[in-house]
Enzyme design. Structure first.
Site, PDB file in Angstrom:
ATOM      1  N   ARG A 249      21.264 -59.857  64.794  1.00  0.00           N
ATOM      2  CA  ARG A 249      22.081 -61.009  65.144  1.00  0.00           C
ATOM      3  C   ARG A 249      23.231 -61.108  64.144  1.00  0.00           C
ATOM      4  O   ARG A 249      23.197 -60.478  63.080  1.00  0.00           O
ATOM      5  CB  ARG A 249      21.234 -62.276  65.122  1.00  0.00           C
ATOM      6  CG  ARG A 249      20.140 -62.301  66.183  1.00  0.00           C
ATOM      7  CD  ARG A 249      19.137 -63.412  65.921  1.00  0.00           C
ATOM      8  NE  ARG A 249      19.763 -64.734  65.978  1.00  0.00           N
ATOM      9  CZ  ARG A 249      19.190 -65.845  65.512  1.00  0.00           C
ATOM     10  NH1 ARG A 249      18.007 -65.785  64.908  1.00  0.00           N
ATOM     11  NH2 ARG A 249      19.799 -66.999  65.628  1.00  0.00           N
TER      12      ARG A 249
ATOM     13  N   SER B  34      24.426 -63.917  62.575  1.00  0.00           N
ATOM     14  CA  SER B  34      24.437 -65.028  61.630  1.00  0.00           C
ATOM     15  C   SER B  34      24.441 -64.502  60.195  1.00  0.00           C
ATOM     16  O   SER B  34      24.055 -63.362  59.923  1.00  0.00           O
ATOM     17  CB  SER B  34      23.218 -65.926  61.843  1.00  0.00           C
ATOM     18  OG  SER B  34      22.034 -65.267  61.423  1.00  0.00           O
TER      19      SER B  34
ATOM     20  N   LYS C  61       9.017 -64.201  63.313  1.00  0.00           N
ATOM     21  CA  LYS C  61       8.612 -65.362  64.101  1.00  0.00           C
ATOM     22  C   LYS C  61       9.357 -65.445  65.424  1.00  0.00           C
ATOM     23  O   LYS C  61       8.949 -66.186  66.323  1.00  0.00           O
ATOM     24  CB  LYS C  61       8.811 -66.656  63.313  1.00  0.00           C
ATOM     25  CG  LYS C  61      10.226 -66.988  62.927  1.00  0.00           C
ATOM     26  CD  LYS C  61      10.259 -68.201  61.985  1.00  0.00           C
ATOM     27  CE  LYS C  61      11.661 -68.562  61.552  1.00  0.00           C
ATOM     28  NZ  LYS C  61      12.499 -69.064  62.637  1.00  0.00           N
ATOM     29  N   ASP C  62      10.453 -64.670  65.579  1.00  0.00           N
ATOM     30  CA  ASP C  62      11.203 -64.649  66.835  1.00  0.00           C
ATOM     31  C   ASP C  62      10.701 -63.598  67.817  1.00  0.00           C
ATOM     32  O   ASP C  62      11.115 -63.591  68.977  1.00  0.00           O
ATOM     33  CB  ASP C  62      12.695 -64.365  66.560  1.00  0.00           C
ATOM     34  CG  ASP C  62      13.368 -65.460  65.772  1.00  0.00           C
ATOM     35  OD1 ASP C  62      12.905 -66.617  65.856  1.00  0.00           O
ATOM     36  OD2 ASP C  62      14.362 -65.176  65.068  1.00  0.00           O
TER      37      ASP C  62
ATOM     38  N   LEU D 214       9.231 -77.719  67.367  1.00  0.00           N
ATOM     39  CA  LEU D 214       8.195 -78.658  67.802  1.00  0.00           C
ATOM     40  C   LEU D 214       6.976 -78.596  66.890  1.00  0.00           C
ATOM     41  O   LEU D 214       6.287 -79.596  66.687  1.00  0.00           O
ATOM     42  CB  LEU D 214       7.789 -78.357  69.243  1.00  0.00           C
ATOM     43  CG  LEU D 214       8.847 -78.577  70.328  1.00  0.00           C
ATOM     44  CD1 LEU D 214       8.279 -78.220  71.689  1.00  0.00           C
ATOM     45  CD2 LEU D 214       9.353 -80.010  70.326  1.00  0.00           C
ATOM     46  N   ARG D 215       6.694 -77.417  66.367  1.00  0.00           N
ATOM     47  CA  ARG D 215       5.569 -77.254  65.439  1.00  0.00           C
ATOM     48  C   ARG D 215       5.766 -78.129  64.207  1.00  0.00           C
ATOM     49  O   ARG D 215       4.841 -78.838  63.780  1.00  0.00           O
ATOM     50  CB  ARG D 215       5.460 -75.780  65.029  1.00  0.00           C
ATOM     51  CG  ARG D 215       4.478 -75.515  63.885  1.00  0.00           C
ATOM     52  CD  ARG D 215       4.632 -74.093  63.366  1.00  0.00           C
ATOM     53  NE  ARG D 215       5.979 -73.837  62.877  1.00  0.00           N
ATOM     54  CZ  ARG D 215       6.435 -74.194  61.677  1.00  0.00           C
ATOM     55  NH1 ARG D 215       5.641 -74.835  60.834  1.00  0.00           N
ATOM     56  NH2 ARG D 215       7.669 -73.921  61.317  1.00  0.00           N
ATOM     57  N   ARG D 216       6.964 -78.078  63.627  1.00  0.00           N
ATOM     58  CA  ARG D 216       7.241 -78.911  62.459  1.00  0.00           C
ATOM     59  C   ARG D 216       7.178 -80.393  62.827  1.00  0.00           C
ATOM     60  O   ARG D 216       6.602 -81.206  62.097  1.00  0.00           O
ATOM     61  CB  ARG D 216       8.613 -78.570  61.881  1.00  0.00           C
ATOM     62  CG  ARG D 216       8.682 -77.210  61.224  1.00  0.00           C
ATOM     63  CD  ARG D 216      10.098 -76.849  60.814  1.00  0.00           C
ATOM     64  NE  ARG D 216      10.169 -75.494  60.284  1.00  0.00           N
ATOM     65  CZ  ARG D 216      11.184 -74.664  60.468  1.00  0.00           C
ATOM     66  NH1 ARG D 216      12.235 -75.051  61.185  1.00  0.00           N
ATOM     67  NH2 ARG D 216      11.167 -73.453  59.946  1.00  0.00           N
TER      68      ARG D 216
ATOM     69  N   ARG E 178      19.824 -77.897  65.955  1.00  0.00           N
ATOM     70  CA  ARG E 178      20.015 -76.470  66.219  1.00  0.00           C
ATOM     71  C   ARG E 178      21.173 -75.937  65.391  1.00  0.00           C
ATOM     72  O   ARG E 178      21.962 -76.670  64.827  1.00  0.00           O
ATOM     73  CB  ARG E 178      20.323 -76.248  67.704  1.00  0.00           C
ATOM     74  CG  ARG E 178      19.187 -76.531  68.672  1.00  0.00           C
ATOM     75  CD  ARG E 178      18.100 -75.474  68.623  1.00  0.00           C
ATOM     76  NE  ARG E 178      18.636 -74.121  68.642  1.00  0.00           N
ATOM     77  CZ  ARG E 178      19.061 -73.472  69.734  1.00  0.00           C
ATOM     78  NH1 ARG E 178      19.035 -74.091  70.902  1.00  0.00           N
ATOM     79  NH2 ARG E 178      19.514 -72.243  69.658  1.00  0.00           N
TER      80      ARG E 178
ATOM     81  N   ARG F 170      23.055 -76.143  59.761  1.00  0.00           N
ATOM     82  CA  ARG F 170      22.028 -77.184  59.698  1.00  0.00           C
ATOM     83  C   ARG F 170      22.036 -77.896  58.341  1.00  0.00           C
ATOM     84  O   ARG F 170      21.824 -79.107  58.270  1.00  0.00           O
ATOM     85  CB  ARG F 170      20.650 -76.592  59.990  1.00  0.00           C
ATOM     86  CG  ARG F 170      20.404 -76.405  61.485  1.00  0.00           C
ATOM     87  CD  ARG F 170      19.014 -75.932  61.786  1.00  0.00           C
ATOM     88  NE  ARG F 170      18.911 -74.481  61.734  1.00  0.00           N
ATOM     89  CZ  ARG F 170      17.766 -73.815  61.831  1.00  0.00           C
ATOM     90  NH1 ARG F 170      16.634 -74.479  61.965  1.00  0.00           N
ATOM     91  NH2 ARG F 170      17.752 -72.500  61.795  1.00  0.00           N
TER      92      ARG F 170
ATOM     93  N   CYS G 171       8.109 -70.966  71.756  1.00  0.00           N
ATOM     94  CA  CYS G 171       8.795 -72.062  71.083  1.00  0.00           C
ATOM     95  C   CYS G 171       8.711 -73.371  71.865  1.00  0.00           C
ATOM     96  O   CYS G 171       9.121 -74.414  71.380  1.00  0.00           O
ATOM     97  CB  CYS G 171      10.259 -71.694  70.842  1.00  0.00           C
ATOM     98  SG  CYS G 171      11.175 -71.324  72.353  1.00  0.00           S
TER      99      CYS G 171
END
Length: 317
Positions: free
Chosen positions: A9, A11, A85-86, A132-134, A151, A157, A244
């Site tokens: 990616r 980023s 994790k992705d 959502l987990r957090r 996001r 962020r 996710c």
């Protein structure tokens, strides 16, 4: 001299961690007398394009890897660097995870405007997170918090913490560490409070299974202890068929045992996004896949399958 094309990616974090991987591979090549150069190819994924919708609403799996895997299958790149994790549990045709390098701190990190713990945040504090987990675990600990979707890339962020009036944001500690921004961390959230995402802090280096050169090269980069822990976590996720859209977390650590047969301890959680019905279990064992399956079954026996079905239905509505 072989040129190895590396997909990632675009980023700042993705490019930074890809640079770390390339540096490690250059060192391995130099020690082995392998002559090669590396060229990075930046690839935009669906998850990068859609930033105005929560991840749970975007839906699907592989939001941050599908386009990169397609380039790998097409022969446009020779390897891909992913945040583990992705990476979905099911592998794309013909592709393998050739290496899981040594993991960076898997915990979540709290970044605030001055307080030093979750407990010190004011009543009704606004917290930004894309997970959502957090959200589920934060609300289970502090039901008064106002958890809102956040996001964007790690730097955007952090910027929104001030620009959009949040009291705190929660990010993966590993990303901040890799970027050299540890000084921004106000507090680390221990797994006892917030179990990390499956594979958090680890990278997955993907290649074509039939590319013997790359399979051999990446095998030299693999960190066996991290790979074992991640295998247990991913087996847990696979059994629960999670992504996710639902709050799921798992964290495995080596817990001793003989070098030839190390023991693992795996903690896992499932919950509703509002923090209700939070289920946690922990198991230990030697076989990572069997351990992940055992832990998942223990949570299913307590109703995790119903909670996940509710969360998935809510995400689709």
């Amino acid at each position: 001299m072989r040129t190895i094309y590396v997909g990632t990616r675009q980023s700042a974090l993705a490019l930074t961690q890809t640079g770390h991987v390339i540096d490690s591979l250059k060192e391995i090549c130099a020690q082995a007398g392998i002559e090669c150069t590396f060229e990075i190819r930046k690839i935009v994924t669906k998850g990068d394009r859609i930033l105005d919708v929560t991840l749970s609403k975007v839906g699907g799996k592989g939001l941050f890897v599908k386009e990169i895997e397609q380039a790998l299958q097409n022969g446009e790149i020779d390897m891909a660097v992913h945040s583990m994790k992705d990476v979905p549990s099911a592998r794309a045709d013909g592709l393998i995870i050739g290496a899981v390098p040594k993991r960076v701190d898997p915990r979540d990190a709290l970044i605030t405007k001055g307080v030093n713990s979750l407990e010190d945040l004011p009543q009704g504090a606004r917290i930004g997170t894309s997970s959502l987990r957090r959200a589920a675990q934060l609300l289970a600990a502090r039901p008064d918090l106002k958890v809102e979707s956040l996001r964007g890339n790690i730097d955007s962020r952090l910027r929104k913490l001030t620009e959009e009036g949040f009291d705190a944001v929660v990010l993966a500690a590993a990303g901040l560490i890799r970027m050299g921004w540890e000084d921004r961390i106000s507090a680390y959230l221990p797994p006892a409070l917030c179990i990390p995402a499956v594979g958090q802090g680890a990278l997955g280096i993907e290649c074509r299974g039939g590319d013997d050169f790359m399979v051999d090269l990446l095998g030299r980069l693999n960190h066996e202890e991290t790979a074992l822990a991640v295998r247990a976590e991913r087996a847990f996720l696979s059994r629960l068929n999670g992504g996710c859209q639902v709050p799921i977390g798992a964290h495995a650590v080596l817990a001793g045992g003989e070098a030839s047969r190390p023991a693992l301890t795996l903690a896992g959680m499932v919950g509703r996004p509002d923090g209700s019905g939070l289920l946690r279990e922990e198991r230990s064992g030697h076989d990572p896949e069997a351990l992940g399956l055992e832990l998942a079954e223990a949570l299913i026996a307590r109703g995790a399958d119903r909670i996940l079905a509710e969360a998935a239905q809510s995400a689709e509505s």
